[in-house]
Design an enzyme around this catalytic site. Structure first.
Site, short mmCIF file in Angstrom:
data_model
loop_
_atom_site.label_atom_id
_atom_site.label_comp_id
_atom_site.label_asym_id
_atom_site.label_seq_id
_atom_site.Cartn_x
_atom_site.Cartn_y
_atom_site.Cartn_z
N GLY A 218 -21.47 -36.27 -2.48
CA GLY A 218 -21.38 -36.84 -3.82
C GLY A 218 -20.23 -37.83 -3.92
O GLY A 218 -19.85 -38.50 -2.95
N SER A 219 -19.65 -37.90 -5.10
CA SER A 219 -18.64 -38.93 -5.37
C SER A 219 -17.34 -38.75 -4.61
O SER A 219 -16.51 -39.68 -4.58
CB SER A 219 -18.36 -39.00 -6.87
OG SER A 219 -19.49 -39.49 -7.56
N THR A 220 -17.12 -37.59 -3.98
CA THR A 220 -15.92 -37.47 -3.16
C THR A 220 -15.95 -38.46 -2.00
O THR A 220 -14.90 -38.87 -1.50
CB THR A 220 -15.75 -36.04 -2.60
OG1 THR A 220 -16.89 -35.70 -1.79
CG2 THR A 220 -15.61 -35.02 -3.72
#
Length: 489
Positions: A218-220
């Site tokens: 995801g956005s990590t």
């Protein structure tokens, strides 16, 4: 000598020669194979004839041995806080062999390793009893407890690293299991072991999610995309506007838009603001502009696409895929076929926190003989340099903004500089299942950066609309970082 006697003598000589060849073949060529044959009970009987050496955390044993009356084996393994530590120790069972540190260091723990030859020789002359050696880990008890308690009844994992050395400080996975319940070979042990199998328990308590399970990050993953943008000169100033239209259409598609989560200020947002608000459009376009080959190369510097990351327990390979342009754009925001272990995302965070230098992760500090002499000492090793120091500092500034005034405020620690990134990754076809909640972070003081953490929550009883890395995972990361910092005082 007459002819018949000569023939008998030659025949007998050939039999003796064949016997000598066979004996030497068994004793020298097949010795190791026979020694480790699962049907050789003498080896197993010897293995459990004495107390096993221990796995050590913070100077204290988290394992032990106890006398048992089950069959030919005198001793069996015991564990303290088995559920909390089993992702590290693994198990040693009279009936079901062993795994993880128990398996990889079996020779030291059982006292049979050649490294203990001198110790065994001394015992032979002094009359001392045979003993196993100890495995001294890098783990931090308080950090591990914070991770395990923070996960609670959720399904997920936590990894904490020392960015400066690569030492693993916490490695938690839930749901977990107590290896003491099947350390013997009774019917009860067999029942307990079989109950943990995937076909009998779909939650897979024996799966080490920290090392052996991959998830869309995801956005990590946007910190890796930001690193690629800086390293390859696409952008140099993290506070300058980017070329990021809103809406943004995925390349090579019939007008398919890449959307953001809510009405957030992402049009031409700077890298700092794009990470603060977690703009899919900005980082998806960066990935598309750089191209798949460049993105893959940068991800690999952080450890992706490497199937030989040993801690010494081998981790599953994290994958940044070779893909087409629209899928590469999605991979740049941590979706599509992009998959990472919690260890991998902790490594990404540690490299950024350590000035762009990635240290090889490890969890065994020393192997110690029964007489307490050190027979093997780990030396920290540099694994790669994914970022120039100046670019690592820029991403640190961006991640610190996320925690100060972005989606990661739940990770703030008084008097400590914290950088982080949230992630909520899609799960299931058309995102029908509860998403994965991620948080990566590091804590920095005037004495250095002692800890980097990655947390993923695979599932929980939280309502779908409340699942987010900042809500579920950031508080766990905060408690782990606090535990490490308290130990440094």
């Amino acid at each position: 000598m007459n002819k018949p006697l000569r023939r008998v003598a030659i025949f007998c000589g050939l039999l003796v020669l064949a016997l000598l060849v066979r004996v030497n073949w068994v004793q020298f060529v097949q010795a190791d194979e026979l020694k480790h044959d699962i049907h050789n009970r003498r080896v197993a009987i010897e293995r459990y004839s004495t107390p096993r050496g221990n796995i050590i955390v913070d100077g204290k044993a988290i394992t032990g041995s106890t006398v048992t009356d089950s069959g030919d084996f005198k001793y069996k393994r015991t564990y303290k806080d088995g559920k909390m530590w089993s992702p590290v120790t693994g198990f040693a069972s009279q009936a079901f062999d062993s795994d993880k540190l128990e398996k990889l260091n079996d020779g030291i723990l059982s006292g049979t390793d050649d490294k203990l030859f001198f110790s065994r020789t001394v015992d032979m002359f002094t009359g001392g009893k045979k003993k196993g050696g100890d495995v001294v880990t890098t783990l931090d008890t308080k950090a591990q407890k914070a991770a395990f308690d923070g996960l609670g009844d959720k399904k997920g994992a936590v990894v904490a690293l020392n960015p400066e050395t690569g030492a693993i400080l916490a490695l938690a996975s839930t749901p977990s299991y107590d290896p003491s319940t099947f350390a013997g070979m009774t019917d009860a042990d067999s029942k307990a072991y079989n109950a943990l199998k995937k076909e009998n328990d779909p939650s897979e308590p024996m799966l080490n999610r920290a090392l052996r399970q991959t998830y869309p990050p995801g956005s990590t993953f946007k910190v890796v995309t930001a690193a690629a943008a800086l390293e390859h000169g696409l952008y140099t100033n993290i506070d300058a506007k980017t070329n990021s239209p809103l809406p943004y259409t995925l390349p090579d598609t019939a007008g398919l838009p890449l959307t953001n989560e809510g009405n957030i200020p992402c049009e031409n947002a700077s890298l700092r603001e794009a990470l603060r608000w977690s703009c899919n459009t900005v980082f998806g376009k960066i990935s598309a502009d750089l191209g798949n080959k460049t993105m893959m190369a940068e991800a690999e510097k952080f450890g992706f696409n490497n199937d030989e990351v040993d801690t010494p327990v081998r981790a599953s390979e994290s994958v940044y895929p070779k893909d087409n342009r629209p899928q590469n754009a999605m991979a740049g925001i941590g979706q599509a076929s992009n998959r990472a272990t919690p260890l991998q995302m902790a490594m990404v965070t540690a490299a950024i926190a350590n000035g762009g230098k990635l240290m090889k992760p490890y969890m065994v500090e020393q192997l110690v003989a029964p007489n307490l002499s050190v027979i093997q000492q780990h030396t920290p090793q540099e694994m790669s340099q994914p970022l120039k120091p100046e670019n690592a500092q820029k991403i640190q500034q961006m991640m610190e903004t996320v925690v100060k005034e972005g989606t990661g405020t739940n990770a703030q620690i008084d008097g400590v500089t914290v950088g982080g990134k949230t992630g909520t990754a899609q799960h299931g076809a058309n995102n029908k299942d509860n998403p994965y909640a991620w948080f990566i972070s590091y804590a920095k003081t005037d004495k250095g950066t002692p800890v980097a953490v990655a947390v993923v929550i695979e599932s929980s009883d939280t309502l779908r609309d409340d699942i987010a890395g900042g809500k579920l995972s950031a508080p766990i990361a905060k408690s782990v970082m606090e535990a490490v910092l308290q130990g440094k005082k």
